[in-house]
Design a protein around this motif. Structure first.
Motif, PDB file in Angstrom:
ATOM      1  N   GLY A  18       0.819  -1.214   0.000  1.00 29.82           N
ATOM      2  CA  GLY A  18       0.000   0.000   0.000  1.00 29.82           C
ATOM      3  C   GLY A  18       0.845   1.252   0.000  1.00 29.82           C
ATOM      4  N   VAL A  19       1.913   1.252   0.782  1.00 30.87           N
ATOM      5  CA  VAL A  19       2.811   2.415   0.830  1.00 30.87           C
ATOM      6  C   VAL A  19       3.484   2.617  -0.516  1.00 30.87           C
ATOM      7  N   ARG A  20       3.951   1.517  -1.136  1.00 36.17           N
ATOM      8  CA  ARG A  20       4.604   1.628  -2.444  1.00 36.17           C
ATOM      9  C   ARG A  20       3.670   2.232  -3.490  1.00 36.17           C
ATOM     10  N   ILE A  21       2.406   1.780  -3.487  1.00 32.70           N
ATOM     11  CA  ILE A  21       1.448   2.307  -4.461  1.00 32.70           C
ATOM     12  C   ILE A  21       1.163   3.777  -4.164  1.00 32.70           C
ATOM     13  N   ALA A  22       1.045   4.107  -2.872  1.00 30.59           N
ATOM     14  CA  ALA A  22       0.798   5.505  -2.500  1.00 30.59           C
ATOM     15  C   ALA A  22       1.938   6.407  -2.937  1.00 30.59           C
ATOM     16  N   LEU A  23       3.161   5.856  -2.980  1.00 27.60           N
ATOM     17  CA  LEU A  23       4.324   6.643  -3.386  1.00 27.60           C
ATOM     18  C   LEU A  23       4.545   6.627  -4.891  1.00 27.60           C
ATOM     19  N   GLY A  24       3.630   5.976  -5.648  1.00 29.29           N
ATOM     20  CA  GLY A  24       3.697   6.061  -7.104  1.00 29.29           C
ATOM     21  C   GLY A  24       4.115   4.806  -7.825  1.00 29.29           C
ATOM     22  N   ALA A  25       4.267   3.691  -7.112  1.00 30.12           N
ATOM     23  CA  ALA A  25       4.646   2.446  -7.793  1.00 30.12           C
ATOM     24  C   ALA A  25       3.504   1.968  -8.678  1.00 30.12           C
ATOM     25  N   ALA A  26       3.818   1.564  -9.910  1.00 35.24           N
ATOM     26  CA  ALA A  26       2.795   1.064 -10.830  1.00 35.24           C
ATOM     27  C   ALA A  26       2.372  -0.341 -10.426  1.00 35.24           C
ATOM     28  N   PRO A  27       1.071  -0.680 -10.567  1.00 33.38           N
ATOM     29  CA  PRO A  27       0.611  -2.033 -10.211  1.00 33.38           C
ATOM     30  C   PRO A  27       1.369  -3.134 -10.961  1.00 33.38           C
ATOM     31  N   GLY A  28       1.638  -2.893 -12.252  1.00 32.41           N
ATOM     32  CA  GLY A  28       2.358  -3.902 -13.027  1.00 32.41           C
ATOM     33  C   GLY A  28       3.760  -4.128 -12.513  1.00 32.41           C
ATOM     34  N   GLU A  29       4.425  -3.052 -12.088  1.00 31.26           N
ATOM     35  CA  GLU A  29       5.770  -3.179 -11.539  1.00 31.26           C
ATOM     36  C   GLU A  29       5.748  -3.971 -10.244  1.00 31.26           C
ATOM     37  N   LEU A  30       4.731  -3.747  -9.425  1.00 26.23           N
ATOM     38  CA  LEU A  30       4.601  -4.470  -8.163  1.00 26.23           C
ATOM     39  C   LEU A  30       4.353  -5.961  -8.411  1.00 26.23           C
ATOM     40  N   ALA A  31       3.506  -6.256  -9.397  1.00 23.07           N
ATOM     41  CA  ALA A  31       3.226  -7.656  -9.723  1.00 23.07           C
ATOM     42  C   ALA A  31       4.479  -8.366 -10.215  1.00 23.07           C
ATOM     43  N   ARG A  32       5.267  -7.672 -11.052  1.00 14.98           N
ATOM     44  CA  ARG A  32       6.508  -8.282 -11.541  1.00 14.98           C
ATOM     45  C   ARG A  32       7.494  -8.535 -10.403  1.00 14.98           C
ATOM     46  N   MET A  33       7.562  -7.584  -9.470  1.00 14.19           N
ATOM     47  CA  MET A  33       8.478  -7.748  -8.339  1.00 14.19           C
ATOM     48  C   MET A  33       8.127  -8.993  -7.526  1.00 14.19           C
ATOM     49  N   VAL A  34       6.830  -9.146  -7.224  1.00 15.85           N
ATOM     50  CA  VAL A  34       6.392 -10.302  -6.435  1.00 15.85           C
ATOM     51  C   VAL A  34       6.619 -11.597  -7.208  1.00 15.85           C
ATOM     52  N   THR A  35       6.320 -11.578  -8.520  1.00 10.07           N
ATOM     53  CA  THR A  35       6.480 -12.787  -9.332  1.00 10.07           C
ATOM     54  C   THR A  35       7.932 -13.231  -9.379  1.00 10.07           C
ATOM     55  N   PHE A  36       8.832 -12.293  -9.692  1.00  7.35           N
ATOM     56  CA  PHE A  36      10.239 -12.668  -9.789  1.00  7.35           C
ATOM     57  C   PHE A  36      10.820 -13.059  -8.433  1.00  7.35           C
ATOM     58  N   GLU A  37      10.276 -12.482  -7.363  1.00  8.45           N
ATOM     59  CA  GLU A  37      10.755 -12.830  -6.035  1.00  8.45           C
ATOM     60  C   GLU A  37      10.501 -14.301  -5.732  1.00  8.45           C
ATOM     61  N   MET A  38       9.362 -14.836  -6.177  1.00  7.78           N
ATOM     62  CA  MET A  38       9.055 -16.239  -5.894  1.00  7.78           C
ATOM     63  C   MET A  38       9.598 -17.173  -6.961  1.00  7.78           C
ATOM     64  N   LEU A  39       9.770 -16.673  -8.185  1.00  3.49           N
ATOM     65  CA  LEU A  39      10.337 -17.532  -9.219  1.00  3.49           C
ATOM     66  C   LEU A  39      11.822 -17.775  -8.995  1.00  3.49           C
ATOM     67  N   ARG A  40      12.454 -16.935  -8.187  1.00  2.73           N
ATOM     68  CA  ARG A  40      13.885 -17.131  -7.918  1.00  2.73           C
ATOM     69  C   ARG A  40      14.143 -18.468  -7.222  1.00  2.73           C
ATOM     70  N   PRO A  41      13.477 -18.780  -6.093  1.00  4.67           N
ATOM     71  CA  PRO A  41      13.715 -20.110  -5.497  1.00  4.67           C
ATOM     72  C   PRO A  41      13.248 -21.247  -6.396  1.00  4.67           C
ATOM     73  N   ALA A  42      12.194 -20.995  -7.202  1.00  2.00           N
ATOM     74  CA  ALA A  42      11.739 -22.039  -8.125  1.00  2.00           C
ATOM     75  C   ALA A  42      12.807 -22.334  -9.177  1.00  2.00           C
ATOM     76  N   SER A  43      13.449 -21.273  -9.687  1.00  2.00           N
ATOM     77  CA  SER A  43      14.497 -21.459 -10.692  1.00  2.00           C
ATOM     78  C   SER A  43      15.699 -22.187 -10.105  1.00  2.00           C
ATOM     79  N   LEU A  44      16.080 -21.818  -8.880  1.00  2.00           N
ATOM     80  CA  LEU A  44      17.182 -22.522  -8.223  1.00  2.00           C
ATOM     81  C   LEU A  44      16.817 -23.991  -7.997  1.00  2.00           C
TER      82      LEU A  44
END
Length: 799
Positions: free
Chosen positions: A708-734
């Motif tokens: 919520g804070v990130r969005i309030a400070l101007g983060a785009a929803p798509g950027e947030l979704a990509r961040m969360v996706t890549f964060e979890m795909l990292r252990p999956a890739s390893l």
């Protein structure tokens, strides 16, 4: 104990308030425990449980060493070699040779097809059994000219003779010969297979020669002897025989196996692989449950902090959390046991004819003990983990997070991601194993057999001595059936039973030195067989009606025979001699035709040299009648049976099948293991996806304020979704990379089950990571989408 009882009641109340969590955890544990218990039941029943014979661990079998083949596969023995081993090996108390066949029993009621074993003396004594009536077969009854006697099974005594006490001395008849009953075997004994009658081997062992390998063997070790000591003596005897009989025994070795190892055969490796597979599945399930328990423990951080502040000891807190985990594992284990009982029944129905001793598989006391130990191990390993994390969290940190959902809390997310990576790695290993078997299965299906399989029915009969009249009458009767296009018979049908192999001598060439001989399969055929099977004639002609006793002995060879014996030469018109006597001496056969190669022994085995000779010169034996019907004429079998019985009322048919069914039987083991491994791999993939989704869903819910804070400070929803996706795909890739590394090593264990597929097959190793990463991406999309739609006002309300 009072504290334990209170913890148990509290855990039940607590879990009942979270039905979604509770049901998910129990189901995940049940899947892992149920699959592991079911396969352990199979391993226990097939591999670990002793055979149902007296002192079965001392029973052995001896065979000829098949060079280049697995050590649990042995070839038939020659009678003279068996006699020498029995006489010279002090490690073997007894060694009995035997052959088996199905014959029509007559002379005591309606003709019945029975299994007959032709044995040397002392079979019941080898199994330490005493006949319930009469006696065993004696040594003086095994030579030429000895009286014809028989020992019958307890089942045949009951069904055929009503358990009459005066059965001894009565006569039964089969194969045109009469046998006097001298004994009744104990109830339940039917070795080998489902034998109902045992008769002595009346042929002089030397008459067949040491080249003629026709006997299986069963023996018992002497007191104090081991399989290893018996093997050592067998090696010494084999060396002596090789020097004494270089023509027949040059470099011929013997293999001594325990009877249990021989009965299990190739199934051993497959079952251990399956047990390893379900163990991996259990680890994935446990990792999932551990993640769920960690998530639940994280939600209870504040509660535990308050309990600790009010005086609860760390040991008391750890016990309460452990009991809650134990309740889940016990409930999951109990449900898994029910699943295992169902799975065992399914296994027994689907593995008949594929896995030996499948009928003996059950959920017995050993399996129940295994399941109990499994539940205890799972509880200790995974239910304790959340307790350890909770008691290690500083009290100040716990109180600081009490009542808040912001941040990740004191429970480390790194451990949860590590568990997810492990799940993915294990799933990759299972998927690659299933993929390799699938590729191998496809290769087997694509094999060109070299003969036609559609619209062909075949059955096996035992020929009488007058084979010339027999096959002509029989085939004429069958050919007259409406819808039948052609009929032909063969000894040693492709992908069937019965064959003879012998040394080939080419006329005009010196006899080869021992160890340099060439061998060929000899197949006796009627004039119509090659046409019926549609084995193409490359050059020359096929066996014809004129190729009879009074004509020149002729043979038709396959291309492998020509390559082996006539490289760069024209074989037509040449003469060869087969050293095995097939009832008419060992004449020279003039080659009149060359036919295409066929896969006669097995789908995965390359074509072997073969020579087809007229059945009129082959002698009596086991023949397979092959019938080609018109396309779509599937109802011909009843009329074919009627035609056979009208000509030969006492002739039972056995092994009735289509050639397509024979091909299916060949691929059945690969298909069986592929389906099981594939099923477990899909379960593992599903559990891994659930684990990814569950962990990310939890992390997103705990980071609502941050998003919520990130969005309030101007983060785009798509950027947030990509961040969360890549964060979890990292252990999956390893996890994928780790799984590939493990699979490169583990794939070698599947090599014996693969055909034309490398255990490091590039396509499989490339496709599996792509599939798994796509599944992982689907698992994280929903939580990532939820994170991208976080409302800032909602985040502020949570603070």
């Amino acid at each position: 104990m009072p504290n334990l009882w209170e913890d148990l009641k509290f855990s039940l109340r607590s879990l009942s308030r979270r039905p979604g969590f509770t049901i998910t955890a129990i189901l995940v544990i049940a899947i892992g425990a149920g699959a592991t218990t079911a396969i352990f039941s199979v391993v226990n029943g097939v591999l670990l449980k002793p055979l149902d014979y007296n002192e079965s661990r001392d029973l052995v079998t001896v065979g000829v060493d098949p060079a280049g083949r697995p050590t649990d596969v042995i070839d038939f023995m020659s009678p003279p070699d068996v006699a020498d081993l029995q006489a010279e090996s002090s490690a073997l108390m007894t060694l009995v040779g035997y052959t088996s066949r199905n014959v029509a029993l007559t002379g005591s009621g309606e003709p019945t097809l029975v299994a007959v074993a032709i044995v040397s003396d002392g079979l019941l004594a080898t199994f330490r059994l005493t006949p319930v009536q009469g006696r065993d077969i004696r040594a003086d009854e095994t030579g030429p000219g000895a009286p014809r006697v028989a020992v019958i099974s307890h089942a045949l005594w009951r069904e055929r003779f009503g358990m009459a006490p005066e059965v001894l001395g009565r006569v039964i008849e089969f194969g045109g010969r009469r046998f006097e009953i001298v004994g009744v075997a104990p109830e339940g004994f039917s070795y080998p297979g489902r034998t109902q009658v045992w008769v002595p081997h009346r042929i002089n062992p030397e008459s067949c020669g040491r080249r003629c390998h026709t006997w299986r063997t069963i023996g018992r070790l002497s007191p104090g002897a081991t399989v290893a000591s018996a093997q050592g003596q067998a090696d010494v005897i084999a060396g002596r025989l090789s020097e004494a009989y270089p023509e027949s025994n040059f470099e011929k070795g013997f293999v001594v196996l325990s009877l249990q190892d021989w009965v299990v055969g190739d199934a051993r490796a497959g079952l251990w692989i399956l047990l390893g597979t379900v163990t991996v599945l259990l680890l994935i399930a446990c990792a999932n449950v551990s993640n769920l328990l960690l998530i639940r423990a994280s939600d209870r951080t504040g509660e535990i902090a308050v309990r600790t502040a009010l005086g609860a000891s760390r040991r008391r807190v750890a016990m309460q959390v452990t009991v809650e985990g134990a309740v889940l594992t016990v409930a999951g284990g109990a449900l898994g046991l029910l699943m295992a009982a169902w799975g065992v029944e399914v296994f027994r129905l689907t593995s008949a004819g594929i896995v030996p001793r499948a009928a003996e598989v059950s959920v017995d006391g050993t399996v129940l003990g295994f399941t109990l130990g499994l539940i205890v191990a799972v509880t200790l390993l995974f239910a304790v983990i959340p307790a350890v994390f909770l008691i290690r969290v500083p009290l100040s940190a716990s109180l600081a997070h009490a009542g808040r959902r912001s941040g990740t809390g004191p429970i480390g997310n790194r451990f949860r991601r590590t568990l997810v990576g492990i799940e993915v790695a294990l799933s990759v290993t299972l998927l690659i194993g299933a993929g390799l078997l699938l590729r191998s299965f496809g290769q087997l299906y694509a094999v060109e057999l070299g003969f036609e399989t559609r619209d062909i029915v075949r059955f096996t009969v035992t020929l009488p001595s007058d084979i010339r009249t027999f096959y002509r009458t029989l085939e004429e009767q069958v050919a007259a059936v409406p819808g039948v296009e052609s009929v032909g018979s063969i000894y040693g049908a492709p992908l069937g039973v019965g064959h003879t192999t012998s040394v080939v001598l080419v006329d005009g060439r010196p006899e080869p030195e021992p160890g340099h001989e060439t061998y060929s399969a000899i197949r006796g055929v009627t004039p119509g067989y090659l046409e019926t099977a549609r084995i193409p004639v490359i050059r020359g002609r096929a066996i014809g009606p004129a190729d009879d006793i009074g004509s020149v002995p002729v043979g038709v060879i396959n291309q492998a025979f020509a390559r082996e014996n006539f490289p760069g030469e024209e074989p037509l018109g040449k003469r060869v001699r087969i050293k095995t006597d097939m009832g008419y001496g060992s004449p020279y056969w003039t080659i009149v035709g060359i036919v295409g190669d066929i896969r006669s022994e097995a789908l995965a085995q390359a074509p072997v040299p073969e020579i087809y000779v007229p059945i009129a010169r082959f002698g009596g034996g086991l023949m397979t009648v092959t019938v080609r019907t018109a396309p779509g004429f599937g109802a011909a079998l009843p009329e074919i049976r009627s035609a056979v019985y009208s000509a030969y009322p006492d002739l039972p048919l056995r092994g009735v099948e289509t050639v397509s069914e024979a091909g299916q039987r060949e691929v059945a083991p690969t298909r069986f293991y592929m389906l099981l491994l594939g099923f477990f791999a899909i379960l593992a993939l599903t559990l891994a996806a659930v684990g990814l989704y569950g962990v990310l869903q939890y992390l997103v819910s705990r980071r609502t304020r941050e998003f919520g804070v990130r969005i309030a400070l101007g983060a785009a929803p798509g950027e947030l979704a990509r961040m969360v996706t890549f964060e979890m795909l990292r252990p999956a890739s390893l996890g994928v990379l780790s799984g590939l590394a493990v699979s490169l090593w583990a794939g070698r264990m599947l090599e014996a089950f693969l055909y034309r597929v490398s255990p490091r097959d590039l396509w499989t190793f490339a496709a599996v990571p792509v599939v798994l990463l796509l599944v992982a991406l689907l698992a994280v999309l929903l939580p990532a989408r939820r994170a991208s739609r976080t409302e800032p006002i909602e985040a502020l309300r949570l603070d």
